[in-house]
Design a protein around this motif. Structure first.
Motif, short mmCIF file in Angstrom:
data_model
loop_
_atom_site.label_atom_id
_atom_site.label_comp_id
_atom_site.label_asym_id
_atom_site.label_seq_id
_atom_site.Cartn_x
_atom_site.Cartn_y
_atom_site.Cartn_z
N GLN A 79 -5.49 -1.59 12.08
CA GLN A 79 -4.10 -1.59 11.63
C GLN A 79 -3.49 -1.11 12.37
OE1 GLN A 79 -4.70 -1.93 7.24
NE2 GLN A 79 -5.16 -3.79 6.96
N ASN A 119 -1.98 -0.65 -3.33
CA ASN A 119 -3.48 -0.52 -2.34
C ASN A 119 -2.88 -1.69 -1.15
OD1 ASN A 119 -5.68 0.27 -1.32
ND2 ASN A 119 -6.85 -0.28 -2.45
N ASN A 120 -1.43 -2.13 -0.26
CA ASN A 120 -1.88 -3.05 1.02
C ASN A 120 -1.95 -1.97 1.66
OD1 ASN A 120 -0.96 -4.31 2.95
ND2 ASN A 120 0.22 -5.68 1.33
N GLY A 121 -2.55 -1.88 2.01
CA GLY A 121 -3.52 -1.43 3.76
C GLY A 121 -2.62 -1.89 4.99
N THR A 122 -2.56 -3.26 4.94
CA THR A 122 -1.86 -3.49 6.26
C THR A 122 -0.18 -3.57 5.73
OG1 THR A 122 -3.39 -5.78 5.78
CG2 THR A 122 -1.62 -6.16 7.71
N LYS A 143 -4.86 -9.90 -6.20
CA LYS A 143 -3.84 -8.61 -4.44
C LYS A 143 -4.30 -9.80 -3.54
CE LYS A 143 -5.56 -4.87 -1.25
NZ LYS A 143 -5.34 -5.43 -1.02
N ASP A 159 -14.37 -7.86 6.39
CA ASP A 159 -13.75 -8.22 5.21
C ASP A 159 -14.86 -9.63 4.33
OD1 ASP A 159 -11.90 -6.40 5.23
OD2 ASP A 159 -9.98 -8.16 5.16
N ARG A 165 -6.54 6.48 1.45
CA ARG A 165 -6.40 5.76 3.16
C ARG A 165 -5.80 5.84 4.30
NH1 ARG A 165 -5.95 -0.56 1.57
NH2 ARG A 165 -7.14 -0.62 3.24
N LYS A 206 -3.98 -14.43 4.49
CA LYS A 206 -2.48 -13.15 3.46
C LYS A 206 -2.51 -11.77 5.44
CE LYS A 206 -5.67 -9.21 1.98
NZ LYS A 206 -5.84 -7.48 2.66
N LYS A 211 -11.64 0.69 2.72
CA LYS A 211 -10.94 -0.40 2.09
C LYS A 211 -10.58 -0.01 1.00
CE LYS A 211 -11.99 -2.28 6.01
NZ LYS A 211 -11.07 -3.18 7.23
N GLU A 212 -10.03 -1.03 0.07
CA GLU A 212 -9.69 -0.78 -1.26
C GLU A 212 -10.46 -0.03 -2.32
OE1 GLU A 212 -9.62 -2.97 1.32
OE2 GLU A 212 -8.21 -4.65 0.19
N HIS A 258 -11.26 -6.77 -4.75
CA HIS A 258 -10.89 -7.95 -5.63
C HIS A 258 -11.80 -8.59 -4.59
CE1 HIS A 258 -8.13 -7.94 -1.03
NE2 HIS A 258 -8.99 -7.19 -0.65
N ARG A 259 -12.31 -7.81 -3.38
CA ARG A 259 -13.32 -8.33 -2.37
C ARG A 259 -14.94 -8.17 -3.54
NH1 ARG A 259 -11.11 -10.96 0.76
NH2 ARG A 259 -9.32 -9.86 2.16
N ASP A 312 0.21 -8.02 -3.16
CA ASP A 312 -0.19 -7.60 -1.21
C ASP A 312 1.13 -8.38 -0.41
OD1 ASP A 312 -2.10 -5.81 -1.66
OD2 ASP A 312 -2.98 -6.55 -0.35
N ARG A 364 0.18 0.49 6.67
CA ARG A 364 0.62 0.86 8.18
C ARG A 364 1.37 -0.66 8.88
NH1 ARG A 364 -5.39 0.20 6.14
NH2 ARG A 364 -6.01 2.83 6.85
N ARG A 384 -16.66 0.41 0.27
CA ARG A 384 -17.66 -0.88 0.31
C ARG A 384 -18.26 -1.10 0.09
NH1 ARG A 384 -12.29 -4.71 2.22
NH2 ARG A 384 -11.31 -5.52 0.24
#
Ligand SMILES: O=C(O)C1=C[C@@H](OP(=O)(O)O)[C@@H](O)[C@H](O)C1
Ligand SMILES: C=C(OP(=O)(O)O)C(=O)O
Length: 422
Positions: free
Chosen positions: A167, A89-92, A409, A309, A119, A20, A336-337, A383-384, A47, A95, A340
């Protein structure tokens, strides 16, 4: 809800989808390059769909086939989207594309889902202002939604204030060669998730752009330059692979992941040596990375700042080890998402694992997997959380994963591939 079937004595070879992180970097470098790039083995998921859609809205022509994507680079001439750039919710992507959007001329709104709106992105906003960008957090929260009145980057010197995401730094580096003058960056505070910055520099180099770097990543300088279009193969995703390596550790037997290379651009491959420290045997060959275990594991103490992750994955393995596992320097897991750090402690608690939660670390009290029991696991749309807790279900009967579709995701066919283990 999906109920995980127990399994033991695994003997499987699997492939995982494309990385990803590398897919999103290669997409951006190719989008900013002169000419047509061909990306092989990219990740197709929720994502990367957000990233592709947003890049198209910024004027990039992208053809996304099953295993091969074609990207017609813009040479750095970025368009103004007619609508908000919505990135879920795609942080990467949120940013990275904030900086890419700043290369255009006109107003751009960047937004995400409810969680993305919590975030932080303030350090990136500050640093972009130092390169002459007119940008604000619309609600003054330091989080999306953002408004950018884009007019390109001046370059010169800027400061990236301390923050809990690498990021921000990767985002600035990716666009730095397109600034009008040489771009200099001074980085304040500890960089968490450092291998992702190294990955950014490697992908930039592979698309023809060099960066002057201080050895400790505290300062960077980038001359004006153009990305070069190319054909580029993307590695299998090491974070996604972690669930399969962990499966061997927890259920016993052996699992090979065939398409994560050694050496790799991905810091998450360092998860494998951690399994070795816990008692697994590990082999690396042309056929991939194999983890083998007799199910007997020992707790370890580890700083996981560099590989956030795979913390949930390691925490699940630790639940089956004898003794304590302490995972430190992981405050960034809270943005994170989902949170966590908290979620892993709560959900492992539901199956009978005793875990202590601290602001920036956790301690898992493993008892070799004894006296654990099934439960319905909440996944917080993360997802994680879903993929890591599923691994526990290989050994503990009755583990049910709720909201299991959140794996889309990063790993849409995770459940099919996971079922291949038993
Ligand atoms: O740059 C990247 O591709 C990523 C960096 C990491 O985030 P942080 O730098 O926010 O820790 C990681 O958690 C994320 O999944 C992907
Ligand atoms: C943190 C993650 O992704 P992102 O920051 O891109 O949303 C992740 O995939 O675990």
């Amino acid at each position: 809800m999906i109920e995980i079937q127990t399994a033991s004595g695994l003997d499987a070879t699997i492939t995982v989808p494309g990385s990803k992180s590398i897919t999103q970097r290669a997409l951006i470098a190719a989008s900013l390059a002169d000419g047509r790039s061909i990306l092989r083995g990219p990740l197709t998921s929720e994502d990367t769909e957000y990233s592709s859609r947003a890049l198209r809205a910024l004027g990039v022509h992208l053809e996304t086939g099953e295993d091969t994507w074609y990207v017609d680079g813009t040479g750095g001439t970025i368009g103004v989207p007619s609508e908000h750039l919505y990135l879920g919710n795609n942080g990467t992507a949120t940013r990275f594309l904030t900086s890419v959007a700043a290369l255009g001329v006109g107003e751009v709104i960047i937004d995400g889902d409810e969680r993305m709106q919590q975030r932080p992105i303030a350090p990136l906003i500050e640093a972009l202002r130092g390169w002459g960008v007119d940008i604000e957090s619309i609600r003054g929260t330091g989080c999306p939604p953002l408004r950018i009145r884009a007019a390109g980057l001046s370059g010169g010197k800027t400061i990236l204030p301390e923050g809990k995401s690498s990021q921000y730094l990767s985002s600035l580096l990716l666009v730095a060669p397109l600034a009008r003058q040489p771009a200099e960056l001074e980085v304040h505070g500890e960089i968490l998730s450092k291998p992702y910055v190294a990955m950014t520099l490697e992908v930039m180099a592979e698309f023809g752009v060099g960066v002057e770097v201080a050895a400790d990543f505290s300062a960077f300088r980038v001359e004006p330059a153009r990305y070069r279009a190319r054909e580029y193969r993307i590695e299998g995703d090491a974070s996604g692979a972690s669930y399969f390596w962990a499966a061997a550790a927890v259920a016993g037997g052996r699992v090979t992941v065939a398409n994560v290379p050694v050496p790799s651009l991905q810091g998450d491959t360092m998860f494998v040596p951690l399994l070795a420290r816990m008692g697994c045997s590990v082999q690396q060959s042309d056929f991939g990375i194999t983890v083998e275990s007799d199910g007997r594991l020992e707790g370890i103490t580890v700083d996981m700042s560099a590989m956030p992750d795979v913390v949930p994955t390691l925490a699940v393995v630790a639940a089956f080890a004898e003794g304590e596992t302490e995972i430190s320097n992981i405050a960034h897991l809270r943005i994170k998402e989902s949170d966590r750090l908290h979620g892993v402690c709560v959900e492992l608690g539901k199956i009978g694992v005793h875990v202590d939660e601290y602001p920036d670390r956790m301690v898992i009290h493993g008892r070799g997997g004894k006296d654990l029991h099934g439960a319905a696991i909440d996944t917080y749309n993360d997802h994680r959380m879903a993929m890591s807790l599923a691994v526990a279900g290989l050994r503990v009967p009755g583990i049910r994963i709720t909201g299991e579709q959140c794996v889309a995701k990063s790993f849409p066919d995770f459940w099919q591939r996971f079922a291949e283990l038993s």
